[in-house]
Design an enzyme around this catalytic site. Structure first.
Site, PDB file in Angstrom:
ATOM      1  N   GLU A 119      48.175 -13.762   7.812  1.00  0.00           N
ATOM      2  CA  GLU A 119      48.678 -12.373   6.673  1.00  0.00           C
ATOM      3  C   GLU A 119      48.171 -11.165   7.153  1.00  0.00           C
ATOM      4  O   GLU A 119      47.263 -11.315   8.093  1.00  0.00           O
ATOM      5  CB  GLU A 119      48.295 -12.741   5.433  1.00  0.00           C
ATOM      6  N   LYS A 121      46.044  -7.765   6.858  1.00  0.00           N
ATOM      7  CA  LYS A 121      44.902  -7.598   6.322  1.00  0.00           C
ATOM      8  C   LYS A 121      45.240  -6.074   5.737  1.00  0.00           C
ATOM      9  O   LYS A 121      45.133  -5.205   6.381  1.00  0.00           O
ATOM     10  CB  LYS A 121      43.745  -7.688   6.823  1.00  0.00           C
ATOM     11  N   ASP A 123      45.094  -2.558   4.231  1.00  0.00           N
ATOM     12  CA  ASP A 123      43.791  -1.559   4.018  1.00  0.00           C
ATOM     13  C   ASP A 123      43.968  -0.668   2.999  1.00  0.00           C
ATOM     14  O   ASP A 123      44.548   0.450   2.826  1.00  0.00           O
ATOM     15  CB  ASP A 123      43.639  -0.690   5.295  1.00  0.00           C
ATOM     16  N   TYR A 230      48.571 -11.250  -2.500  1.00  0.00           N
ATOM     17  CA  TYR A 230      48.349 -12.312  -1.569  1.00  0.00           C
ATOM     18  C   TYR A 230      47.554 -13.787  -1.974  1.00  0.00           C
ATOM     19  O   TYR A 230      47.393 -14.334  -0.963  1.00  0.00           O
ATOM     20  CB  TYR A 230      47.703 -11.602   0.048  1.00  0.00           C
ATOM     21  N   LYS A 317      39.129  -8.426  12.393  1.00  0.00           N
ATOM     22  CA  LYS A 317      39.650  -7.250  12.326  1.00  0.00           C
ATOM     23  C   LYS A 317      40.031  -6.377  13.456  1.00  0.00           C
ATOM     24  O   LYS A 317      39.292  -6.477  14.683  1.00  0.00           O
ATOM     25  CB  LYS A 317      38.223  -6.372  11.808  1.00  0.00           C
ATOM     26  N   CYS A 411      30.501  33.630  11.947  1.00  0.00           N
ATOM     27  CA  CYS A 411      31.905  33.478  12.169  1.00  0.00           C
ATOM     28  C   CYS A 411      32.790  33.876  13.336  1.00  0.00           C
ATOM     29  O   CYS A 411      32.686  35.023  13.523  1.00  0.00           O
ATOM     30  CB  CYS A 411      32.531  33.990  10.746  1.00  0.00           C
ATOM     31  N   CYS A 414      35.099  36.674  12.306  1.00  0.00           N
ATOM     32  CA  CYS A 414      34.758  38.283  11.713  1.00  0.00           C
ATOM     33  C   CYS A 414      33.116  38.464  11.853  1.00  0.00           C
ATOM     34  O   CYS A 414      32.915  39.670  11.285  1.00  0.00           O
ATOM     35  CB  CYS A 414      35.114  37.920  10.161  1.00  0.00           C
ATOM     36  N   CYS A 429      32.118  30.441   6.223  1.00  0.00           N
ATOM     37  CA  CYS A 429      32.002  31.927   6.428  1.00  0.00           C
ATOM     38  C   CYS A 429      32.423  32.520   5.210  1.00  0.00           C
ATOM     39  O   CYS A 429      33.202  32.162   4.272  1.00  0.00           O
ATOM     40  CB  CYS A 429      33.365  32.269   7.154  1.00  0.00           C
ATOM     41  N   CYS A 435      37.466  38.046   5.956  1.00  0.00           N
ATOM     42  CA  CYS A 435      37.659  37.386   7.217  1.00  0.00           C
ATOM     43  C   CYS A 435      39.276  36.826   7.622  1.00  0.00           C
ATOM     44  O   CYS A 435      39.686  36.229   6.715  1.00  0.00           O
ATOM     45  CB  CYS A 435      36.851  35.992   6.958  1.00  0.00           C
TER      46      CYS A 435
HETATM   47  S1  IVH Z   1      42.369 -12.941   0.582  1.00  0.00           S
HETATM   48  C1  IVH Z   1      38.904 -15.272  -1.397  1.00  0.00           C
HETATM   49  N1  IVH Z   1      44.395 -11.791   1.920  1.00  0.00           N
HETATM   50  O1  IVH Z   1      40.409  -7.861   2.363  1.00  0.00           O
HETATM   51  C2  IVH Z   1      39.976 -14.441  -0.487  1.00  0.00           C
HETATM   52  N2  IVH Z   1      42.286 -10.362   1.341  1.00  0.00           N
HETATM   53  O2  IVH Z   1      37.457  -8.413   3.368  1.00  0.00           O
HETATM   54  C3  IVH Z   1      40.446 -13.463  -1.133  1.00  0.00           C
HETATM   55  N3  IVH Z   1      42.529  -7.942   1.848  1.00  0.00           N
HETATM   56  O3  IVH Z   1      38.708  -8.679  -0.725  1.00  0.00           O
HETATM   57  C4  IVH Z   1      41.188 -12.400  -0.388  1.00  0.00           C
HETATM   58  N4  IVH Z   1      44.846  -8.238   2.919  1.00  0.00           N
HETATM   59  O4  IVH Z   1      40.515  -6.863  -0.773  1.00  0.00           O
HETATM   60  C5  IVH Z   1      43.353 -11.485   1.409  1.00  0.00           C
HETATM   61  N5  IVH Z   1      46.182 -10.683   3.179  1.00  0.00           N
HETATM   62  C6  IVH Z   1      44.872 -10.671   2.477  1.00  0.00           C
HETATM   63  C7  IVH Z   1      44.275  -9.517   2.457  1.00  0.00           C
HETATM   64  C8  IVH Z   1      43.113  -9.233   1.828  1.00  0.00           C
HETATM   65  C9  IVH Z   1      43.596  -7.455   2.559  1.00  0.00           C
HETATM   66  C10 IVH Z   1      41.326  -7.275   1.206  1.00  0.00           C
HETATM   67  C11 IVH Z   1      40.835  -8.013   0.319  1.00  0.00           C
HETATM   68  C12 IVH Z   1      39.914  -8.790   0.435  1.00  0.00           C
HETATM   69  C13 IVH Z   1      39.102  -8.062   1.773  1.00  0.00           C
HETATM   70  C14 IVH Z   1      38.336  -9.217   2.504  1.00  0.00           C
END
Ligand code: IVH
Length: 686
Positions: A119, A121, A123, A230, A317, A411, A414, A429, A435
């Site tokens: 999936e 991740k 942010d 998710y 990551k 600055c 000015c 400044c 300015c």
């Molecule tokens: S699963 C026990 N799925 O990333 C597992 N987390 O560093 C629960 N996050 O705590 C998390 N996308 O805040 C899961 N597709 C995804 C995610 C996701 C972002 C975040 C979430 C989690 C953190 C883990």
């Protein structure tokens, strides 16, 4: 018979039910399916009908009413609630080898065949949402993983989160997900913040988190947050496969996103990762990696957990994209608020699909800590932030001619010695009135749409008037004459090096003067905002203008008076006092007034419902049969004033239900009479 008259004679309870169902259905089509079947206008008409009916018949409002999307009452401090299931995070990996290790660890613990679900991740900010009997009942942030903040009213404003589920959902379950702010919304938000001199958010994640923690759901609603879900948790959930559960959740109307995939082996996992490492640049929101989960849920128990995270899932990551290049020179920019930003001028380099020539060098401390010198090879990174930044120096590549550079102490615009406020990383400044970038910025703010709205003057024209020394501050604008302006000229060098001359002709000059003349009718609250007092944004200006009603009264206000005004905090109050302490500011105000600008509230005195509450100040606390905002509005409409805290000068404490005992005690000590809702209404209705 017309549809409207049909609605009017309909039973209000039924009509509320019907509108709620219909609007929720439109929301689902629009936000989840992306297939709207009604125009925005028609949607708004139905919504306003529902808002009006609910106001009249609050007893019939349904728990999944879409009116909650626009935000209800202000919540003071969130209640902390314990998570039903602890909110864990995931182990992080940064390399494909670590994923191989993860896979082998699992294979040591089980001999059963299994597959993965990959999936995105997201942010953003983690959230746990509970649905009971298909209704959204609670939304809680991660907090410390055991307890989090109850942010239900804020989460209900997120249009892609259903308030009521459809299909064969379980009675009671929690779904976890991530609240995010899409790029477009992030950029809009920061543009507005800069206009209001609020610090812009560094990245969409911080903006999402800041938005979710706001006390006023109405403000949250304006941010247009989004959410991807998710992970399901609960007792009687369907299917023993994570992938199928996500599909199920989707069928109940929950937004799971379309980007999860079943992977039978590590090769497919790596393909997914590699694909998204590039494709993420095209997504309208930020992701910072990929999450890999074992699909077979019955294995989750046997695989178990480490102290912090499950063994059946891991996060990969993405590395922030970096590039190495030469630091050619350093320049220092002065912002509209006087903040100094050191900027690195770089030998152009390709980074994440764009050519980067400039990058932020943060501030003096960081430059010193990194020991960056001119001609060094520096590492530029594009992370979640919009502006690339320098993250390091390759000392091995330091050339002979590398030279230490001095951070400026005056600055660059000015010459004023810079100051550094306690605890702040930036230099400033302090010459805010002389300015050039700061004064130009103030003028641009003054004429801007939300302030005096003089659109016949734009940034370019302001710059010309400033450079030609015809205008130093806002009050000079109103002294400009036709003769002075006619024929003014300026050369502009376009990107391709061509020189173009622009000059003010009759029509332009007439428009400018007309725009200035028209602006004299603009209300006091906008004039106050236009002055550009730090931290006095549009809303604060309105509050102050309607509270004090004239500049004289505002000028008389002490720090204590200001802080006592509803929604005015100490930072704003101090800034207002400091602004009015400068003689040059008083002179500008005096000159603007002489030119005919509005410095008191006039027209709205006629729109008051009565002056029954004139001279009375109210503290409104607790809950009422209508929202607290409406009650406060009524106080104002009848000529009264709202203040935030009880003091000797408060006339009444308007006490609703569930008011804290402390408030009551304080009112008694100060001898302030308590009013209940009924008495208040009797007072204004008599
Ligand atoms: S699963 C026990 N799925 O990333 C597992 N987390 O560093 C629960 N996050 O705590 C998390 N996308 O805040 C899961 N597709 C995804 C995610 C996701 C972002 C975040 C979430 C989690 C953190 C883990």
């Amino acid at each position: 018979m017309h549809a409207t008259s049909l609605q009017n004679i309909m039973n209000p309870e039924l009509r509320i039910q019907q509108l709620t169902r219909e609007l929720n259905d439109h929301n689902y089509r629009y936000y989840i399916l992306d297939q709207p079947s009604i125009s925005d206008y028609d949607f708004d008409m139905l919504l306003s009908e529902l808002i009006a009916l609910e106001k009249q018949y609050p007893q019939y409002m349904l728990p999944d009413s879409p009116t909650q999307r626009v935000g209800g009452d202000i919540t003071k401090n969130f209640t902390q609630v314990e998570h039903r299931y602890p909110m864990l995070s995931l182990g992080n990996t940064y390399s494909q080898e670590e994923i191989v290790d993860f896979d082998q660890r699992i294979r040591k613990l089980t001999t059963e065949p299994f597959s993965y679900v990959c999936e995105l991740k997201y942010d953003g900010v983690a959230i746990g949402i509970t649905y009971k009997n298909g209704l959204l009942t609670q939304a809680v942030t991660r907090g410390d993983g055991v307890k989090g903040d109850d942010v239900t009213s804020n989460v209900k404003t997120i249009k892609s989160i259903p308030l009521r589920l459809q299909g064969d959902f379980p009675d009671d379950f929690e779904i976890r997900g991530e609240i995010i702010l899409p790029h477009k919304e992030f950029e809009n938000l920061n543009r507005l913040r800069e206009e209001d001199e609020d610090e812009p958010f560094a990245n969409p994640r911080n903006a999402a988190s800041g938005s979710l923690k706001m006390q006023d759901p109405k403000e949250v609603a304006k941010r247009n947050l989004d959410c991807f879900l998710y992970f399901l948790m609960g007792e009687n959930l369907p299917s023993d496969y994570h992938y199928e559960r996500l599909q199920k959740a989707k069928s109940w109307g929950l937004k799971t996103g379309n980007f999860f995939a079943k992977c039978e082996n590590l090769e497919q996992v790596f393909d997914f990762i590699n694909y998204w490492d590039t494709a993420r640049r095209e997504l309208p929101f930020d992701i910072d990696g990929i999450v890999i989960k074992v699909d077979q849920i019955h294995l989750w128990d046997s695989l178990g957990f480490t102290a912090k995270s499950p063994r059946w899932a891991i996060a990969y990551k993405f590395k922030a994209e970096q590039a190495a290049t030469e630091l050619l020179s350093v320049s220092f920019q002065v912002g509209r608020t006087g903040a100094i930003t050191p900027v690195a001028n770089l030998k152009p380099v390709l980074l994440a699909g764009t050519v980067v020539k400039r990058a932020s060098l943060h501030n003096a401390d960081i430059i010193e800590k990194m020991d960056i010198r001119l001609h060094d090879t520096v590492l530029v990174e594009k992370g979640g932030e919009i502006i690339p930044k320098i993250v390091g120096v390759d000392l091995e590549k330091r050339p002979e001619n590398a030279a230490v550079f001095e951070y400026i102490s005056t600055c660059p615009e000015c010459g004023t010695p810079l100051v550094r406020k306690d605890g702040e990383a930036n230099h400033y400044c302090p010459n805010e009135d002389r300015c050039p970038p700061q004064t130009k910025g103030k003028l641009e703010h003054f004429i801007s749409r939300k302030a005096m709205n003089i659109d016949s003057l734009g940034e370019g024209k302001i710059e010309m008037l400033f450079d030609k020394k015809l205008v130093r501050n806002a009050s000079d604008l109103y002294l400009l004459t036709y003769e002075q302006l006619l024929g003014l000229e300026r050369e502009i060098v376009s990107e391709d090096g061509k020189v173009k001359k622009i000059s003010f002709r009759e029509k332009t000059v007439e428009n400018i003067l007309k725009g200035l003349e028209n602006s004299k009718k603009i209300g006091f609250e906008k004039v106050l905002y236009a002055l550009g007092i730090r931290f006095v944004g549009e809303t604060v200006a309105k509050k102050l203008a309607f509270h004090y009603r004239s500049i004289e009264e505002l000028l008389k206000a002490s720090l204590e008076d200001l802080v006592n005004v509803d929604e005015i905090g100490i930072k704003i109050a101090e800034s207002v006092i400091a602004y009015f302490q400068r003689p040059e500011h008083l002179e500008i105000i005096e000159n603007l007034r002489k030119s005919g600008l509005q410095f008191e509230i006039t027209e709205d005195s006629q729109s008051l419902l009565s002056n029954k509450l004139e001279g009375k100040t109210f503290v409104v606390s607790g809950t009422f049969s209508r929202s607290r905002d409406e009650i406060k509005k009524l106080v104002e409409l009848h000529g009264g004033k709202n203040v935030s805290g009880l003091s000797k000068t408060t006339s009444f404490l308007l006490a609703g239900e569930k008011m804290g005992p402390e408030k009551k005690k304080k009112a008694e000590q100060l001898n302030i009479p308590l009013l209940d809702e009924a008495t208040f209404f009797a007072m204004i209705e008599k």
